[in-house]
Design an enzyme around this catalytic site. Structure first.
Site, short mmCIF file in Angstrom:
data_model
loop_
_atom_site.label_atom_id
_atom_site.label_comp_id
_atom_site.label_asym_id
_atom_site.label_seq_id
_atom_site.Cartn_x
_atom_site.Cartn_y
_atom_site.Cartn_z
N HIS A 1 -24.53 33.41 3.12
CA HIS A 1 -25.55 32.41 3.44
C HIS A 1 -26.77 32.52 2.52
O HIS A 1 -26.89 33.44 1.71
CB HIS A 1 -25.99 32.54 4.91
N HIS B 1 -30.78 20.15 0.84
CA HIS B 1 -30.45 21.56 0.75
C HIS B 1 -29.62 22.05 1.95
O HIS B 1 -28.81 22.96 1.80
CB HIS B 1 -31.74 22.38 0.65
N SER C 1 -27.29 28.66 -1.94
CA SER C 1 -28.66 28.95 -2.35
C SER C 1 -28.82 30.38 -2.84
O SER C 1 -28.17 30.78 -3.80
CB SER C 1 -29.61 28.64 -1.18
N ASP D 1 -31.89 17.16 -2.74
CA ASP D 1 -32.39 18.53 -2.55
C ASP D 1 -33.76 18.67 -3.21
O ASP D 1 -33.88 18.55 -4.43
CB ASP D 1 -31.40 19.53 -3.15
#
Length: 489
Positions: free
Chosen positions: A214, A463, A288, A435
């Site tokens: 994540h 995002h 990310s 984003d």
């Protein structure tokens, strides 16, 4: 006549839009300068406030990165210093082997907005060759630039490292400003020093393994609440799916003496997944900040990665003459009040004590926010995003942001070169068209370094909604990627 009127109207419309854009930018610049100048002062005030509170509650105050820099010495025998070129650079710590070159200078070198404006003014005056004006403001610029003759390390880092190897007393767990709930602190009562890993799929006759990583201030629920329920039965019977809570986040350990370097993050992933579950080869899906860890992991295991899927990778090539860490910090956190996501990133990145206050209000009280969310929405939405956003400590978020996002800025180019030249796996990139945190150009930059990468820009997604809201479609896309990689293999 009508054609001329339409052309004139079109030109006027363009001029109005341009004028409004210029006015909007000017307002944003002025507001940003005022607000962030105030925040510069506020952070200094909060530094004193937290020192006093920490002292009264814990009988000692936690060192912070506002303190004056102190050159690291090897008098204790614990820190080794070597000479490289014309500057001294700390190489390693004898007891823990932590590479201090993994510690980002953005932790303790963050010039105020006024200082940066002064520096920009100096450069502009030099460009125009106004020597007398340059001489007058040079002293302002000198105060913000660290001498190149020595590599200095903030004494906070030295104290944290000494604490890590047993030199200092550890802080209580949890600290007064951290959440004390069972979810956030279950790790402190467990015997295993490993990450929380959500595992799905077969236990025997395993086909392939997939590791999900994540992003910043998130958790494994970003995957398990969206993608995992949408994978087909055949996928769940053929693939072992591992979704981790990164070190310092979710239900994973949040040690106070950790500097959350890339080595520490990777070591925990290896120990918790690759070694614990005897994973030999695997696919990686990362979002990310997780993309940086995914690239570092792929570089470390070039023959084990079957496919690499990156969502909104934060890659900003550093221009010549710029310092990579500082450039990355300004790109990710530009100190602008608009857009709001940039404002939030700037608060988290530039202001140690302001961000600690935000963490105190949000993370320590996350149960209240979850309750209010359920109450307002009448329990119609899941709160997994709120939990992921709130279940961390300021220490973990602060160090991870600086040491991973900023600190690896000079390494990502090397990682991508290795992926292009040494890895044979497929590379897939997904990026939301809207984003505002990590612009689409970052994925284009990755494509430039890894030409074989397949870039998919998803319209009207940002995002978060690059996954959340299109989880079923993305699950099908991932299954196709894995199946194609298996057929090629």
């Amino acid at each position: 006549m009508w054609e001329a009127a339409l052309v004139f109207g079109g030109k006027m419309s363009v001029m109005i839009r341009r004028t409004l854009a210029i006015i909007g930018k000017l307002i944003n610049d002025v507001l940003s300068f005022v607000i962030f100048s105030i925040l510069d002062v506020l952070d200094l005030v909060l530094c004193f406030v937290y020192k006093v509170i920490d002292f009264f509650i814990e009988a000692e105050w936690k060192p912070c990165y506002c303190s004056s820099p102190k050159e690291a010495m090897n008098g204790t025998g614990r820190i080794l210093v070597s000479e490289k070129g014309q500057s001294k650079k700390i190489v390693s710590l004898t007891s823990t082997k932590i590479q201090l070159e993994e510690i980002s200078d953005t932790l303790y070198t963050r010039p105020s907005l006024v200082a940066e404006v002064s520096k920009t003014t100096v450069k502009e005056l030099k460009r125009r060759k106004i020597n007398d004006a340059t001489t007058m403001v040079a002293s302002i610029n000198k105060s913000t630039v660290r001498s190149s003759s020595t590599f200095t390390v903030n004494n906070t880092i030295v104290e944290m490292l000494q604490e890590k190897i047993g030199g200092h007393k550890s802080h209580p767990i949890p600290r007064w400003s951290d959440c004390d709930c069972d979810t956030c602190n279950s790790w402190s009562n467990a015997c295993k020093d490993t990450l929380f890993v959500h595992t799905d799929g077969p236990k025997d006759n395993v086909g392939d393994d997939v590791l999900f990583i994540h992003g910043f201030i998130s958790s494994s629920a970003f995957w398990t609440e969206t993608l995992f329920p949408n994978f087909s039965k055949s996928t769940k019977s053929a693939y072992r799916l591992f979704a981790i809570d990164l070190l310092g986040f979710g239900r994973s350990p949040k040690p106070h003496d950790s500097l959350y370097t890339i080595k520490e993050h990777l070591d925990m992933i290896e120990r918790s997944v690759l070694q614990a579950h005897k994973v030999k080869s695997f696919h990686i899906v990362a979002h990310s900040l997780g993309c940086i860890l995914a690239l570092a992991l792929a570089v470390k295991y070039p023959n084990s990665v079957k496919s690499l899927t990156l969502l909104a990778p934060p890659y900003f090539p550093t221009p010549k003459g710029e310092q990579a860490t500082q450039y990355m910090m300004r790109k990710v956190a530009p100190r602008r009040v608009w857009p709001l996501i940039a404002f939030g990133a700037s608060l988290a990145c530039w202001y140690e004590h302001v961000s600690r206050t935000i963490c105190l209000l949000i993370c320590k009280n996350h149960r209240i926010w979850e309750f209010l969310t359920k109450l307002i929405t009448r329990n119609r939405i899941k709160t997994y995003l709120i939990k992921g956003f709130c279940c961390h400590t300021h220490n973990a978020a602060w160090h991870t942001l600086h040491n991973i996002i900023c600190g690896t800025a000079g390494k990502i180019e090397g990682y991508l070169d290795t992926v292009q030249n040494r890895l044979s796996c497929s590379v897939h990139i997904f990026h939301g068209e809207d984003d505002e945190l990590i612009p689409v150009e970052c994925s284009s930059n990755v494509k430039t370094k890894v030409p074989r990468a397949n870039v998919n820009v998803v319209e009207k997604k940002d995002h978060i909604t690059i996954v959340v809201g299109r989880q079923e479609a993305f699950a099908r896309e991932l299954e196709e990627i894995w199946m194609t990689s298996k057929l090629k293999g």
